[in-house]
Design a protein around this motif. Structure first.
Motif, PDB file in Angstrom:
ATOM      1  N   LEU A 179       0.855  -1.184   0.000  1.00  0.00           N
ATOM      2  CA  LEU A 179       0.000   0.000   0.000  1.00  0.00           C
ATOM      3  C   LEU A 179       0.888   1.229   0.000  1.00  0.00           C
ATOM      4  CD1 LEU A 179      -3.092   0.808   0.301  1.00  0.00           C
ATOM      5  CD2 LEU A 179      -2.556   1.223   2.704  1.00  0.00           C
ATOM      6  N   LYS A 180       0.639   2.120  -0.950  1.00  0.00           N
ATOM      7  CA  LYS A 180       1.411   3.362  -0.977  1.00  0.00           C
ATOM      8  C   LYS A 180       0.475   4.555  -0.903  1.00  0.00           C
ATOM      9  CE  LYS A 180       1.978   3.589  -6.050  1.00  0.00           C
ATOM     10  NZ  LYS A 180       2.980   3.655  -7.136  1.00  0.00           N
ATOM     11  N   VAL A 181       1.031   5.636  -0.408  1.00  0.00           N
ATOM     12  CA  VAL A 181       0.260   6.858  -0.190  1.00  0.00           C
ATOM     13  C   VAL A 181       0.480   7.807  -1.362  1.00  0.00           C
ATOM     14  CG1 VAL A 181      -0.142   8.821   1.340  1.00  0.00           C
ATOM     15  CG2 VAL A 181       0.530   6.597   2.300  1.00  0.00           C
ATOM     16  N   VAL A 182      -0.615   8.327  -1.901  1.00  0.00           N
ATOM     17  CA  VAL A 182      -0.529   9.307  -2.985  1.00  0.00           C
ATOM     18  C   VAL A 182      -0.793  10.692  -2.396  1.00  0.00           C
ATOM     19  CG1 VAL A 182      -1.520  10.100  -5.161  1.00  0.00           C
ATOM     20  CG2 VAL A 182      -1.285   7.641  -4.714  1.00  0.00           C
ATOM     21  N   ILE A 183       0.161  11.579  -2.550  1.00  0.00           N
ATOM     22  CA  ILE A 183       0.001  12.953  -2.064  1.00  0.00           C
ATOM     23  C   ILE A 183       0.035  13.900  -3.257  1.00  0.00           C
ATOM     24  CG2 ILE A 183       0.990  14.791  -0.648  1.00  0.00           C
ATOM     25  CD1 ILE A 183       1.980  12.663   1.271  1.00  0.00           C
ATOM     26  N   ASP A 184      -1.027  14.654  -3.398  1.00  0.00           N
ATOM     27  CA  ASP A 184      -1.153  15.614  -4.489  1.00  0.00           C
ATOM     28  C   ASP A 184      -0.290  16.839  -4.225  1.00  0.00           C
ATOM     29  OD1 ASP A 184      -1.972  17.596  -6.274  1.00  0.00           O
ATOM     30  OD2 ASP A 184      -4.073  17.007  -6.230  1.00  0.00           O
ATOM     31  N   ARG A 185      -0.548  17.488  -3.090  1.00  0.00           N
ATOM     32  CA  ARG A 185       0.177  18.717  -2.758  1.00  0.00           C
ATOM     33  C   ARG A 185       0.394  18.816  -1.252  1.00  0.00           C
ATOM     34  NH1 ARG A 185      -2.073  23.738  -6.506  1.00  0.00           N
ATOM     35  NH2 ARG A 185      -1.971  22.626  -8.500  1.00  0.00           N
ATOM     36  N   TYR A 186       1.458  19.565  -0.913  1.00  0.00           N
ATOM     37  CA  TYR A 186       1.740  19.901   0.478  1.00  0.00           C
ATOM     38  C   TYR A 186       1.484  21.394   0.689  1.00  0.00           C
ATOM     39  CZ  TYR A 186       4.462  15.536   0.587  1.00  0.00           C
ATOM     40  OH  TYR A 186       4.865  14.230   0.509  1.00  0.00           O
ATOM     41  N   PHE A 187       0.953  21.719   1.837  1.00  0.00           N
ATOM     42  CA  PHE A 187       0.805  23.109   2.240  1.00  0.00           C
ATOM     43  C   PHE A 187       1.355  23.249   3.652  1.00  0.00           C
ATOM     44  CE2 PHE A 187      -2.429  22.585  -0.992  1.00  0.00           C
ATOM     45  CZ  PHE A 187      -2.482  23.809  -1.661  1.00  0.00           C
ATOM     46  N   GLN A 188       1.853  24.431   3.983  1.00  0.00           N
ATOM     47  CA  GLN A 188       2.260  24.705   5.349  1.00  0.00           C
ATOM     48  C   GLN A 188       1.025  24.978   6.195  1.00  0.00           C
ATOM     49  OE1 GLN A 188       5.848  23.642   4.745  1.00  0.00           O
ATOM     50  NE2 GLN A 188       5.432  24.557   6.743  1.00  0.00           N
ATOM     51  N   PHE A 189       1.163  24.822   7.496  1.00  0.00           N
ATOM     52  CA  PHE A 189       0.064  25.034   8.434  1.00  0.00           C
ATOM     53  C   PHE A 189      -0.589  26.407   8.230  1.00  0.00           C
ATOM     54  CE2 PHE A 189      -1.218  25.894  13.028  1.00  0.00           C
ATOM     55  CZ  PHE A 189      -2.328  25.068  12.987  1.00  0.00           C
ATOM     56  N   GLU A 190       0.243  27.418   7.992  1.00  0.00           N
ATOM     57  CA  GLU A 190      -0.268  28.776   7.823  1.00  0.00           C
ATOM     58  C   GLU A 190      -0.969  28.975   6.481  1.00  0.00           C
ATOM     59  OE1 GLU A 190       2.952  28.552  10.760  1.00  0.00           O
ATOM     60  OE2 GLU A 190       2.806  27.944   8.649  1.00  0.00           O
ATOM     61  N   GLU A 191      -0.867  27.994   5.589  1.00  0.00           N
ATOM     62  CA  GLU A 191      -1.479  28.094   4.258  1.00  0.00           C
ATOM     63  C   GLU A 191      -2.775  27.291   4.150  1.00  0.00           C
ATOM     64  OE1 GLU A 191       2.531  28.441   1.493  1.00  0.00           O
ATOM     65  OE2 GLU A 191       1.866  26.442   2.119  1.00  0.00           O
ATOM     66  N   ILE A 192      -3.410  27.026   5.270  1.00  0.00           N
ATOM     67  CA  ILE A 192      -4.552  26.115   5.264  1.00  0.00           C
ATOM     68  C   ILE A 192      -5.752  26.678   4.497  1.00  0.00           C
ATOM     69  CG2 ILE A 192      -5.761  26.801   7.376  1.00  0.00           C
ATOM     70  CD1 ILE A 192      -5.547  23.601   7.969  1.00  0.00           C
ATOM     71  N   VAL A 193      -5.896  27.985   4.444  1.00  0.00           N
ATOM     72  CA  VAL A 193      -6.982  28.572   3.645  1.00  0.00           C
ATOM     73  C   VAL A 193      -6.771  28.231   2.172  1.00  0.00           C
ATOM     74  CG1 VAL A 193      -8.034  30.725   2.846  1.00  0.00           C
ATOM     75  CG2 VAL A 193      -7.502  30.421   5.274  1.00  0.00           C
ATOM     76  N   GLU A 194      -5.541  28.377   1.691  1.00  0.00           N
ATOM     77  CA  GLU A 194      -5.239  28.031   0.306  1.00  0.00           C
ATOM     78  C   GLU A 194      -5.460  26.546   0.047  1.00  0.00           C
ATOM     79  OE1 GLU A 194      -3.412  29.854   2.267  1.00  0.00           O
ATOM     80  OE2 GLU A 194      -3.004  31.762   1.262  1.00  0.00           O
ATOM     81  N   ALA A 195      -5.114  25.720   1.029  1.00  0.00           N
ATOM     82  CA  ALA A 195      -5.312  24.276   0.890  1.00  0.00           C
ATOM     83  C   ALA A 195      -6.797  23.943   0.770  1.00  0.00           C
ATOM     84  CB  ALA A 195      -4.706  23.542   2.086  1.00  0.00           C
ATOM     85  N   HIS A 196      -7.635  24.598   1.570  1.00  0.00           N
ATOM     86  CA  HIS A 196      -9.072  24.369   1.487  1.00  0.00           C
ATOM     87  C   HIS A 196      -9.627  24.826   0.142  1.00  0.00           C
ATOM     88  CE1 HIS A 196     -11.017  23.056   5.387  1.00  0.00           C
ATOM     89  NE2 HIS A 196      -9.723  22.976   5.648  1.00  0.00           N
ATOM     90  N   ARG A 197      -9.135  25.945  -0.364  1.00  0.00           N
ATOM     91  CA  ARG A 197      -9.570  26.409  -1.681  1.00  0.00           C
ATOM     92  C   ARG A 197      -9.241  25.374  -2.743  1.00  0.00           C
ATOM     93  NH1 ARG A 197      -6.734  31.816  -0.810  1.00  0.00           N
ATOM     94  NH2 ARG A 197      -8.269  33.165   0.227  1.00  0.00           N
ATOM     95  N   VAL A 231      -4.202  15.745   0.174  1.00  0.00           N
ATOM     96  CA  VAL A 231      -3.570  17.048   0.358  1.00  0.00           C
ATOM     97  C   VAL A 231      -3.135  17.144   1.818  1.00  0.00           C
ATOM     98  CG1 VAL A 231      -3.981  19.531   0.459  1.00  0.00           C
ATOM     99  CG2 VAL A 231      -4.788  18.210  -1.512  1.00  0.00           C
ATOM    100  N   VAL A 232      -1.849  17.372   2.026  1.00  0.00           N
ATOM    101  CA  VAL A 232      -1.251  17.289   3.357  1.00  0.00           C
ATOM    102  C   VAL A 232      -0.826  18.666   3.866  1.00  0.00           C
ATOM    103  CG1 VAL A 232       0.727  16.380   4.647  1.00  0.00           C
ATOM    104  CG2 VAL A 232      -0.507  14.913   3.045  1.00  0.00           C
ATOM    105  N   ILE A 233      -1.067  18.876   5.157  1.00  0.00           N
ATOM    106  CA  ILE A 233      -0.633  20.103   5.829  1.00  0.00           C
ATOM    107  C   ILE A 233       0.561  19.780   6.711  1.00  0.00           C
ATOM    108  CG2 ILE A 233      -1.319  21.938   7.419  1.00  0.00           C
ATOM    109  CD1 ILE A 233      -2.876  21.917   4.771  1.00  0.00           C
ATOM    110  N   LYS A 234       1.653  20.517   6.511  1.00  0.00           N
ATOM    111  CA  LYS A 234       2.891  20.292   7.263  1.00  0.00           C
ATOM    112  C   LYS A 234       3.047  21.308   8.386  1.00  0.00           C
ATOM    113  CE  LYS A 234       5.773  20.638   3.781  1.00  0.00           C
ATOM    114  NZ  LYS A 234       7.061  20.540   3.042  1.00  0.00           N
ATOM    115  N   PHE A 235       3.504  20.828   9.526  1.00  0.00           N
ATOM    116  CA  PHE A 235       3.832  21.696  10.666  1.00  0.00           C
ATOM    117  C   PHE A 235       5.345  21.848  10.683  1.00  0.00           C
ATOM    118  CE2 PHE A 235      -0.304  20.265  11.519  1.00  0.00           C
ATOM    119  CZ  PHE A 235      -0.893  21.006  12.538  1.00  0.00           C
TER     120      PHE A 235
END
Length: 328
Positions: A289-307, A318-322
């Motif tokens: 089993l492998k994980v597919v990640i489309d994009r990374y966003f920083q914690f402070e960019e969560i509004v952009e990630a939701h958009r 879509v992953v949020i990094k701390f």
């Protein structure tokens, strides 16, 4: 601690970075320093309060009428155990864990308390925090519903929405269970779905899977966008139809169920236990089993990630990094 808070339902802009009180673990809880979380479709729907009409009232009761009862979203996470309650026996300080936080939400914060016997376990040894955070919701949902279908080796399974989070995991898990898998996705994602192990891939922008003359033992709609009529045409007479986007059967489903031997499995939450995560951990560590990640966003960019997720075209997760990316 820092957290992403929303005090009213609405667009991504309702999410705000704030300082809130750091939680203290109860006797049976662990306190996790969060290293990564995700933006799931469930987060989007909860934030915007987008629910089926028939669930408006129960959803308002559960989530809050005038404003959200739980102001911190986030339904899956990975991190490090910072401290444990005095009754905790399964984990210790320093353990690297990943977990689903679907019941209480709260992963959009630097710290999160979790019950030790809930859906939490040690991170697979061969992946990062970011990859581990993208497993607990989508992969558990795929596993839970495929298990309910009692898939047997050699059966033909069609996965609709095969490039999404649940769909991508469903392709891989169905293959692991011995099925012959057909994935349905858009043109841009056919190579991805093939790489996940699908035996066949159908581009829904170019052809209708139901007119190809193929019949399937299981049809799994992971996004709620397939034609019910098309699915029924392609489902074997004693086959199983899964649709996780639907919770209650509509009139057509009820009639089909009454007048045929076809079985229906609609959207349900996985049990809040660690068993599924431990099973998925083993699949990851053995390369199944492998994980597919489309994009990374920083914690402070969560509004952009939701958009981005709200547009409805994400591949996998879509992953949020701390902070800086770290390995587990």
């Amino acid at each position: 601690m820092k957290a992403i808070v929303y005090t009213k339902y609405g667009p991504p802009e309702v999410l705000q970075l704030k300082e809130v009180e750091k939680p203290t673990p109860a006797e049976n809880e662990i306190l996790v320093k969060v290293k990564a979380t995700t933006v799931s479709v469930a987060d989007i729907r909860t934030r915007a309060f987008v629910v089926p009409r028939e669930f408006w009232l129960p959803a308002r009761i559960a989530l809050g009428f005038r404003k959200p009862k739980k102001e911190i979203l986030g339904m899956e996470l990975a991190g490090v155990v910072e401290s444990v309650g005095k009754a905790v026996k399964l984990f210790k300080k320093g353990d690297h864990v990943f977990a689903a936080s679907l019941v209480g939400f709260g992963a959009y914060a630097e710290y999160k308390c979790l019950p030790e016997e809930g859906p939490v376990t040690l991170i697979p040894s061969n992946i990062s925090y970011e990859e581990a955070a993208a497993i607990p919701i989508g992969a558990r949902a795929a596993l839970f519903h495929l298990r309910k279908a009692n898939i047997e080796s050699g059966q033909k399974v069609l996965i609709y929405g095969a490039s999404g989070s649940v769909g991508g995991y469903a392709v891989q898990i169905a293959k692991h269970l011995g099925a012959k898998v057909t994935g349905v996705c858009s043109t841009t994602n056919t190579a991805l779905v093939k790489s996940l192990g699908a035996d066949k891939v159908i581009d829904y922008t170019k052809e209708d899977f139901s007119v190809k003359g193929e019949s399937y033992d299981v049809i799994f709609d992971t996004v709620g966008k397939s034609s019910f009529s098309a699915c029924m045409r392609s489902l074997k007479k004693d086959g199983t139809y899964i649709n996780i986007a639907v919770v209650l059967p509509n009139v057509r489903m009820l009639w089909t169920k009454l007048t045929s031997s076809k079985k229906f499995i609609l959207g349900q939450n996985s049990p809040e236990t660690p068993e599924a995560l431990e099973y998925l951990k083993e699949l990851v560590e053995t390369g199944k089993l492998k994980v597919v990640i489309d994009r990374y966003f920083q914690f402070e960019e969560i509004v952009e990630a939701h958009r981005y997720v709200e547009k409805g075209h994400k591949r996998g997760n879509v992953v949020i990094k701390f902070g800086a990316k770290q390995q587990s």
